[in-house]
Design a protein around this motif. Structure first.
Motif, short mmCIF file in Angstrom:
data_model
loop_
_atom_site.label_atom_id
_atom_site.label_comp_id
_atom_site.label_asym_id
_atom_site.label_seq_id
_atom_site.Cartn_x
_atom_site.Cartn_y
_atom_site.Cartn_z
N PHE A 443 0.85 -1.20 0.00
CA PHE A 443 0.00 0.00 0.00
C PHE A 443 0.88 1.24 0.00
CE2 PHE A 443 -2.71 3.31 1.75
CZ PHE A 443 -3.92 3.07 1.10
N ASP A 444 0.46 2.25 -0.76
CA ASP A 444 1.19 3.51 -0.89
C ASP A 444 0.55 4.57 -0.01
OD1 ASP A 444 2.54 5.79 -1.64
OD2 ASP A 444 1.58 5.94 -3.62
N ALA A 445 1.16 4.84 1.16
CA ALA A 445 0.64 5.88 2.05
C ALA A 445 1.10 7.26 1.60
CB ALA A 445 1.09 5.62 3.48
N GLY A 446 2.00 7.34 0.63
CA GLY A 446 2.36 8.63 0.07
C GLY A 446 1.17 9.33 -0.55
N SER A 447 0.13 8.55 -0.87
CA SER A 447 -1.08 9.13 -1.46
C SER A 447 -1.79 10.08 -0.50
CB SER A 447 -2.04 8.00 -1.86
OG SER A 447 -2.46 7.26 -0.72
N VAL A 448 -1.48 9.98 0.80
CA VAL A 448 -2.07 10.89 1.79
C VAL A 448 -1.81 12.34 1.42
CG1 VAL A 448 -1.76 11.73 4.16
CG2 VAL A 448 -2.07 9.29 3.73
N LEU A 449 -0.63 12.62 0.86
CA LEU A 449 -0.27 13.99 0.51
C LEU A 449 -1.10 14.54 -0.64
CD1 LEU A 449 3.62 13.62 0.73
CD2 LEU A 449 2.06 14.52 2.48
N ASP A 450 -1.70 13.64 -1.42
CA ASP A 450 -2.52 14.06 -2.55
C ASP A 450 -4.02 13.99 -2.25
OD1 ASP A 450 -0.26 14.43 -4.26
OD2 ASP A 450 -0.18 12.26 -4.55
N THR A 451 -4.45 12.89 -1.60
CA THR A 451 -5.89 12.66 -1.42
C THR A 451 -6.37 12.94 -0.01
OG1 THR A 451 -5.59 10.32 -0.84
CG2 THR A 451 -5.77 10.86 -3.18
N GLY A 452 -5.46 13.05 0.95
CA GLY A 452 -5.85 13.25 2.34
C GLY A 452 -6.01 11.94 3.09
N PHE A 453 -6.11 12.03 4.41
CA PHE A 453 -6.17 10.83 5.25
C PHE A 453 -7.47 10.05 5.11
CE2 PHE A 453 -2.62 12.76 7.65
CZ PHE A 453 -1.82 11.64 7.79
N ALA A 454 -8.58 10.74 4.97
CA ALA A 454 -9.87 10.04 4.96
C ALA A 454 -9.94 9.04 3.81
CB ALA A 454 -11.02 11.04 4.89
N VAL A 455 -9.54 9.46 2.62
CA VAL A 455 -9.57 8.57 1.46
C VAL A 455 -8.59 7.43 1.64
CG1 VAL A 455 -9.09 8.40 -1.02
CG2 VAL A 455 -10.36 10.36 -0.13
N ALA A 456 -7.37 7.75 2.06
CA ALA A 456 -6.34 6.72 2.25
C ALA A 456 -6.76 5.72 3.34
CB ALA A 456 -5.01 7.35 2.61
N GLU A 457 -7.39 6.20 4.40
CA GLU A 457 -7.84 5.32 5.48
C GLU A 457 -8.86 4.31 4.95
OE1 GLU A 457 -10.45 5.49 9.59
OE2 GLU A 457 -9.57 7.33 8.82
#
Length: 492
Positions: A443-457
């Protein structure tokens, strides 16, 4: 040119660069206009104002050490001008924090429900050698039995180690405790214990530490007394597999036991992957499940805020004892308590143990600390449990599995292929690592910087549920399954 950075807390005197910056680049952050004074790599820190020698450097709203030289606004803050302030054991006071309100989840997974009510995420046969002398024998039995039991269980795995003989006291007890706890794991539909016969870690003594209710799922093989030990071992595995065959059934999130771990962190780990895992931890705890966190030496510098989340004074006292016990362990061996971060951590932008710990602590989310258990013990309380174990990836992840974790969320900013007895879900702190190492990362948690925590969670929780239901992790596909036992004492 412009640079991009993030300031985590309004009290922070540094920010973390999200992309590589160069001297002369402009930086706009929280209404401040700063010009970079140095070339600064992604994940590294930039001073938001002038910092004088001896002054605390603030990140995550807390001190991460003290400046050892003048640092200009826009300057690189790292090992050349920042040092730890940690030194020995501490006296801690209990300032009980208000307990966070945790959201529940109606997420479900397809697991294997055991007779005692626990739910496994895998249904495997585990082969555990009592001693390193029969490690290769255990592997040969696993290889010989795999085809014969295919379709009945999810796999046959031998978990080898070099210990079990020439050990004394606490050291031998630790080896025995880890093996006994692994033998009780709900992911193991059956367990074969393989011994030699003359070792300190005798099969009979090991069996005594396994609850009677579990022993029907355990078989033993003393190889010195066997005829053809491989043939006999394979037959025992076949017997175990026939008895263990069962189907997956729906289970709520409350039936998941989640271990959380970070390895090879970088400057983004405490901003993306670790707080994201903390959110999943809170979902599990909020739903009535169990989460286990560990790596005691990687809490130094962040321990007080976690201690304040202890449910009561008794748990607080146990927390203090484990932390200061670890510090005394280092000091007794002539080592400083702050001999961390690793070279890889430093290259990734982490300078001091305080900084590493404050980022690592994010994995524990916001739940109150409900229990503290020692190395080799099994989790017994719903909610968040602290487990005594070192920071070493293999040793601590093995301890998490032995404690009963049925899946491990493992964050990394540097990458590692390692896998452990239970599904180990690798979560990259940055998208570059995820793109470069798809064979390692789940899983790519770097996506948090683009989509935010709610989507990544939401996406990560879905991924965890899929893996708990049988989807394989990268480590499982690569055959990365191993254990490591904490060696603390003398060898005869």
């Amino acid at each position: 040119m412009t640079a991009s950075a993030i300031r985590i807390d309004s009290r922070d005197t540094v920010a973390t660069l999200l992309s590589e910056g160069h001297a002369g680049d402009a930086l706009q952050i929280d209404g401040m206009a700063i010009t970079l004074a140095d070339d600064i790599a992604r994940g590294h820190k930039v001073a938001l104002g002038r910092i004088e020698p001896g002054e605390d450097v603030i990140k995550y709203g807390h001190s991460i050490g003290r400046a050892t030289a003048p640092i200009a606004a826009g300057g690189h803050v790292h090992s050349e001008n920042l040092a730890t302030a940690l030194n020995g054991t501490d006296d801690y006071s209990y300032d009980r924090a208000d307990h966070a309100q945790l959201a529940a989840s109606d997420a479900t997974f397809m697991g294997y429900r055991r007779a005692d009510g626990r739910v496994g995420t895998r249904n495997e046969i585990w082969i555990l050698p009592t001693v390193g002398c029969v490690a290769r024998t255990a592997e040969r039995i696993a290889a010989g039995a795999a085809a014969a039991v295919a379709g009945q269980v999810d796999g046959v795995h031998a978990f080898t180690h070099p210990f079990g003989c020439s050990q004394l006291g606490q050291d031998l007890d630790g080896t025995r405790a880890i093996l006994a706890s692994l033998a009780c794991h709900p992911n193991a539909g059956g367990v074969l214990i393989v011994g030699l016969g003359c070792e300190n870690n005798q099969i009979a003594t090991l069996l005594e530490t396994i609850p009677e209710a579990r022993r029907p799922a355990v078989r033993t093989l003393a190889t010195q007394r066997a005829g053809d030990e491989i043939e006999e071992g394979v037959a025992l595995v076949e017997e175990l597999a026939a008895a263990a065959a069962c189907d997956r059934t729906p289970a709520p999130l409350a039936d998941l036991v989640l271990g959380v771990k970070c390895g090879g962190s970088d400057g983004l780990s405490g901003l993306t992957a670790n707080p994201l895992v903390g959110r999943i931890s809170d979902r599990v705890a909020g739903s009535g499940g169990r989460t286990v966190f560990t790596e005691i030496p990687e809490l130094f510098g962040a321990e007080q805020m976690l201690m304040n989340r202890a449910e009561d004074a008794l748990i607080f006292g146990k927390f203090v004892d484990v932390v200061n016990g670890f510090k005394n362990y280092f000091l007794a061996h002539g080592e400083p308590v702050s001999e961390n971060p690793s070279p890889g951590n430093i290259a990734g932008g982490i300078t001091t143990l305080e900084e590493k710990s404050l980022g690592a602590a994010q994995k524990a989310g916001r739940a109150p600390v409900a229990d503290v258990i020692h190395y080799g013990e099994r989790v017994a309380t719903d909610g968040l449990t602290l487990l005594e174990a070192p920071g070493n990836d293999a040793v601590s992840s093995t301890a998490l599995a032995a404690a009963g974790a049925t899946a491990i969320l493992f964050t990394t900013g540097r990458g590692t292929p390692l896998g452990f007895p239970v599904p180990t879900i690798k979560i990259a702190s940055n998208s570059d690592l995820a793109a470069r190492k798809p064979g390692w990362i789940d899983f790519d948690a770097g996506s948090v910087l683009d989509t935010g925590f709610a989507v990544a969670e939401s996406l990560l929780l879905d991924r965890v549920m899929a893996i708990a239901s049988g989807e394989t992790t990268a480590a499982e596909r690569n055959g990365e399954r191993e254990i490591a036992i904490w060696k603390r004492g003398v060898t005869l």
